[in-house]
Write a protein that holds these residues in place. Structure first.
Motif, PDB file in Angstrom:
ATOM      1  N   GLY A  69     -22.606  23.632  34.104  1.00 25.91           N
ATOM      2  CA  GLY A  69     -21.358  24.517  34.693  1.00 25.91           C
ATOM      3  C   GLY A  69     -20.130  23.972  34.229  1.00 25.91           C
ATOM      4  N   VAL A  70     -19.065  23.908  34.891  1.00 27.24           N
ATOM      5  CA  VAL A  70     -17.809  23.369  34.431  1.00 27.24           C
ATOM      6  C   VAL A  70     -17.911  22.168  33.484  1.00 27.24           C
ATOM      7  N   ARG A  71     -18.893  21.392  33.557  1.00 26.26           N
ATOM      8  CA  ARG A  71     -19.052  20.145  32.859  1.00 26.26           C
ATOM      9  C   ARG A  71     -19.539  20.289  31.396  1.00 26.26           C
ATOM     10  N   ALA A  72     -20.126  21.563  31.048  1.00 28.30           N
ATOM     11  CA  ALA A  72     -20.710  21.708  29.852  1.00 28.30           C
ATOM     12  C   ALA A  72     -19.605  21.485  28.757  1.00 28.30           C
ATOM     13  N   CYS A  73     -19.938  20.694  27.530  1.00 31.24           N
ATOM     14  CA  CYS A  73     -19.197  20.427  26.629  1.00 31.24           C
ATOM     15  C   CYS A  73     -19.049  21.586  25.781  1.00 31.24           C
ATOM     16  N   THR A  74     -17.865  22.496  25.378  1.00 27.20           N
ATOM     17  CA  THR A  74     -17.794  23.643  24.805  1.00 27.20           C
ATOM     18  C   THR A  74     -17.952  23.373  23.199  1.00 27.20           C
ATOM     19  N   ALA A  75     -17.827  21.904  22.749  1.00 32.53           N
ATOM     20  CA  ALA A  75     -18.238  21.759  21.403  1.00 32.53           C
ATOM     21  C   ALA A  75     -19.628  21.812  21.052  1.00 32.53           C
ATOM     22  N   CYS A  76     -20.425  21.176  21.903  1.00 34.63           N
ATOM     23  CA  CYS A  76     -21.653  21.169  22.116  1.00 34.63           C
ATOM     24  C   CYS A  76     -22.577  22.561  22.231  1.00 34.63           C
ATOM     25  N   TYR A  77     -21.852  23.227  23.302  1.00 32.12           N
ATOM     26  CA  TYR A  77     -22.594  24.546  23.783  1.00 32.12           C
ATOM     27  C   TYR A  77     -21.609  25.603  23.253  1.00 32.12           C
ATOM     28  N   PRO A  78     -21.045  26.028  22.133  1.00 34.35           N
ATOM     29  CA  PRO A  78     -20.110  26.974  22.073  1.00 34.35           C
ATOM     30  C   PRO A  78     -20.573  28.286  22.239  1.00 34.35           C
ATOM     31  N   SER A  79     -21.409  28.689  22.641  1.00 33.62           N
ATOM     32  CA  SER A  79     -21.909  30.168  23.015  1.00 33.62           C
ATOM     33  C   SER A  79     -22.203  30.049  24.528  1.00 33.62           C
ATOM     34  N   ALA A  80     -21.586  28.908  25.345  1.00 34.80           N
ATOM     35  CA  ALA A  80     -21.950  29.072  26.610  1.00 34.80           C
ATOM     36  C   ALA A  80     -21.159  30.318  27.336  1.00 34.80           C
ATOM     37  N   PRO A  81     -21.711  31.030  28.161  1.00 33.10           N
ATOM     38  CA  PRO A  81     -20.876  32.046  28.628  1.00 33.10           C
ATOM     39  C   PRO A  81     -19.530  31.540  29.533  1.00 33.10           C
ATOM     40  N   VAL A  82     -18.469  32.272  29.567  1.00 28.22           N
ATOM     41  CA  VAL A  82     -17.308  31.617  30.118  1.00 28.22           C
ATOM     42  C   VAL A  82     -17.437  31.577  31.567  1.00 28.22           C
ATOM     43  N   ASP A  83     -18.317  32.580  32.251  1.00 25.26           N
ATOM     44  CA  ASP A  83     -18.490  32.484  33.544  1.00 25.26           C
ATOM     45  C   ASP A  83     -19.055  31.360  34.150  1.00 25.26           C
ATOM     46  N   VAL A  84     -20.072  30.819  33.150  1.00 33.46           N
ATOM     47  CA  VAL A  84     -20.851  29.649  33.698  1.00 33.46           C
ATOM     48  C   VAL A  84     -20.260  28.503  33.533  1.00 33.46           C
ATOM     49  N   LEU A  85     -19.120  28.390  32.751  1.00 28.73           N
ATOM     50  CA  LEU A  85     -18.245  27.291  32.549  1.00 28.73           C
ATOM     51  C   LEU A  85     -17.144  27.159  33.605  1.00 28.73           C
ATOM     52  N   THR A  86     -17.289  28.117  34.531  1.00 31.66           N
ATOM     53  CA  THR A  86     -16.059  27.909  35.537  1.00 31.66           C
ATOM     54  C   THR A  86     -16.912  27.651  36.733  1.00 31.66           C
ATOM     55  N   ARG A  87     -18.344  27.611  36.804  1.00 32.22           N
ATOM     56  CA  ARG A  87     -19.084  27.395  38.090  1.00 32.22           C
ATOM     57  C   ARG A  87     -19.145  25.930  38.366  1.00 32.22           C
ATOM     58  N   PRO A  88     -19.299  25.474  39.656  1.00 31.76           N
ATOM     59  CA  PRO A  88     -19.343  23.981  40.116  1.00 31.76           C
ATOM     60  C   PRO A  88     -20.655  23.253  39.272  1.00 31.76           C
ATOM     61  N   THR A  89     -20.451  22.340  38.708  1.00 29.75           N
ATOM     62  CA  THR A  89     -21.648  21.586  38.347  1.00 29.75           C
ATOM     63  C   THR A  89     -22.774  21.329  39.120  1.00 29.75           C
ATOM     64  N   GLN A  90     -24.076  21.024  38.472  1.00 31.10           N
ATOM     65  CA  GLN A  90     -25.214  20.652  39.173  1.00 31.10           C
ATOM     66  C   GLN A  90     -25.621  19.203  38.816  1.00 31.10           C
ATOM     67  N   ILE A  91     -24.912  18.807  37.809  1.00 34.97           N
ATOM     68  CA  ILE A  91     -25.353  17.394  37.139  1.00 34.97           C
ATOM     69  C   ILE A  91     -24.374  16.267  37.455  1.00 34.97           C
ATOM     70  N   PHE A  92     -25.046  15.402  38.188  1.00 34.88           N
ATOM     71  CA  PHE A  92     -24.370  14.076  38.488  1.00 34.88           C
ATOM     72  C   PHE A  92     -25.076  12.838  37.918  1.00 34.88           C
TER      73      PHE A  92
END
Length: 358
Positions: free
Chosen positions: A213-236
């Motif tokens: 979600g919001v924790r995804a690195c945009t440099a590592c995942y440049p094609s990540a959908p914008v709406d996904v990048l605004t979601r709360p993370t599930q990774i802790f």
């Protein structure tokens, strides 16, 4: 898929380069370095999650040894610099440290007088070297696991940076992170600290980004959908989950304390009950039902059977007892007359206990 140089190989090469005498130089990993394969389990039968879980454990162990090494060697270098007259902020080179260590060790072995502080410093240097050797051993243990990763052509991985607001990366080589290695002063930098999310090893990038979600690195995942990048993370990380569990436990304990406070209080909402009488310049404050009841019953006994039995109850005391009665009636869903009847019984019982004729 392309396979970046993995952290285990870096650790092995770093330790090997230092062991070979290039301590103090900036180390740049070289591709194609042949690493020794140790005898051990048949990793060809292990799943990616199993392999990465073991690598994550070893990687953490390696970092701990290197952090201890660095702490010790920096202390020794600082002390040697002071012995060379460079003050508390001075630094000593690797050559100067080794020269001082060899000279002091030789003097000690020859039975010559050695200052107790120098003896302690030699022990600290020895501690540093033991941690470095242990780190090398751990790096060697990582080699067959990383070789198996390479043999299979690699698989997707997820790494969470452990600092506040840390992102999820596809590897530890992201340009937004700091790589481990040796600096020009001979200090080992552990670099950016990661939590290896091994349960996502060999998952698709879409699955990893979805959970990051919001924790995804945009440099590592440049094609990540914008709406996904605004979601709360599930990774802790484990530390974050432990902190959240601790917060939940503290909240539950507070809720339990608050509930107990309300249950014991003299008011329906658990707040303090305050009454005023002419008998004291200070108000009477009751945090519990028991204290309010005792005060009201004691006052009634004093005026019915005790020291004030020949004196009418002061209007302020009457009003105060009415306040206590009304508060307890509201708390328990009773009528004021029912509470007064209970107080009458308690008053008679207390008068008898105190030896009054009832």
């Amino acid at each position: 898929m392309s396979t970046p140089l993995n952290p285990a190989a870096k650790a092995a090469q770093d330790a090997a380069r230092h062991r070979d005498g290039t301590f103090g130089e900036q180390f740049v990993p070289e591709s194609g370095v042949e690493l020794t394969v140790n005898d051990g389990p048949d990793y060809t039968t292990w799943t990616p999650v199993d392999i990465d879980s073991e690598l994550a454990r070893l990687h953490g162990e390696h970092n701990r040894h290197m952090a201890r090494y660095n702490s010790s060697i920096k202390f020794v270098a600082g002390e040697v610099a002071r012995r060379l007259g460079r003050g508390f902020s001075g630094k000593a080179t690797r050559s100067e440290v080794e020269t001082w260590v060899n000279k002091s060790a030789a003097a000690s072995e020859a039975g010559e007088p050695v200052h107790p502080n120098d003896t302690g410093l030699l022990r600290e240097y020895d501690r540093a070297m033991r941690n470095l050797a242990d780190a090398q051993q751990v790096a060697d243990d990582m080699t067959p696991l990383t070789d198996e990763f390479t043999r299979r052509g690699g698989w997707t991985r997820a790494f969470l940076v452990t600092n506040a607001g840390g992102h999820v990366h596809k590897d530890m080589d992201c340009h937004t992170c700091f790589a481990p290695g040796w600096d020009n002063s001979g200090n080992y930098r552990t670099g950016t600290e990661f939590y290896w999310v091994t349960d996502l090893s060999d998952h698709t990038e879409d699955e990893i980004v979805e959970k990051a979600g919001v924790r995804a690195c945009t440099a590592c995942y440049p094609s990540a959908p914008v709406d996904v990048l605004t979601r709360p993370t599930q990774i802790f990380s484990d530390d974050e989950r432990a902190a959240e569990l601790a917060r939940a436990e503290r909240a539950a304990a507070k809720a339990e304390r608050d509930a107990k406070k309300v249950a014991n209080a003299a008011t329906p909402d658990g707040s303090e009950l305050v009454v005023h009488t002419s008998r004291s310049r200070y108000p009477e404050r009751f945090k519990t039902e028991r204290s309010a009841t005792m005060w009201a019953v004691d006052t009634m006994v004093d005026h019915r059977y005790g020291v004030f039995r020949d004196r009418d109850m002061d209007p302020t005391e009457v009003a105060a007892i009415d306040t206590v009665v009304g508060s307890l009636a509201a708390k328990h869903g009773k009528t004021p007359d029912e509470v007064r009847a209970e107080f009458e019984k308690k008053m008679v019982a207390k008068a008898k206990r105190d030896g009054y004729r009832v």
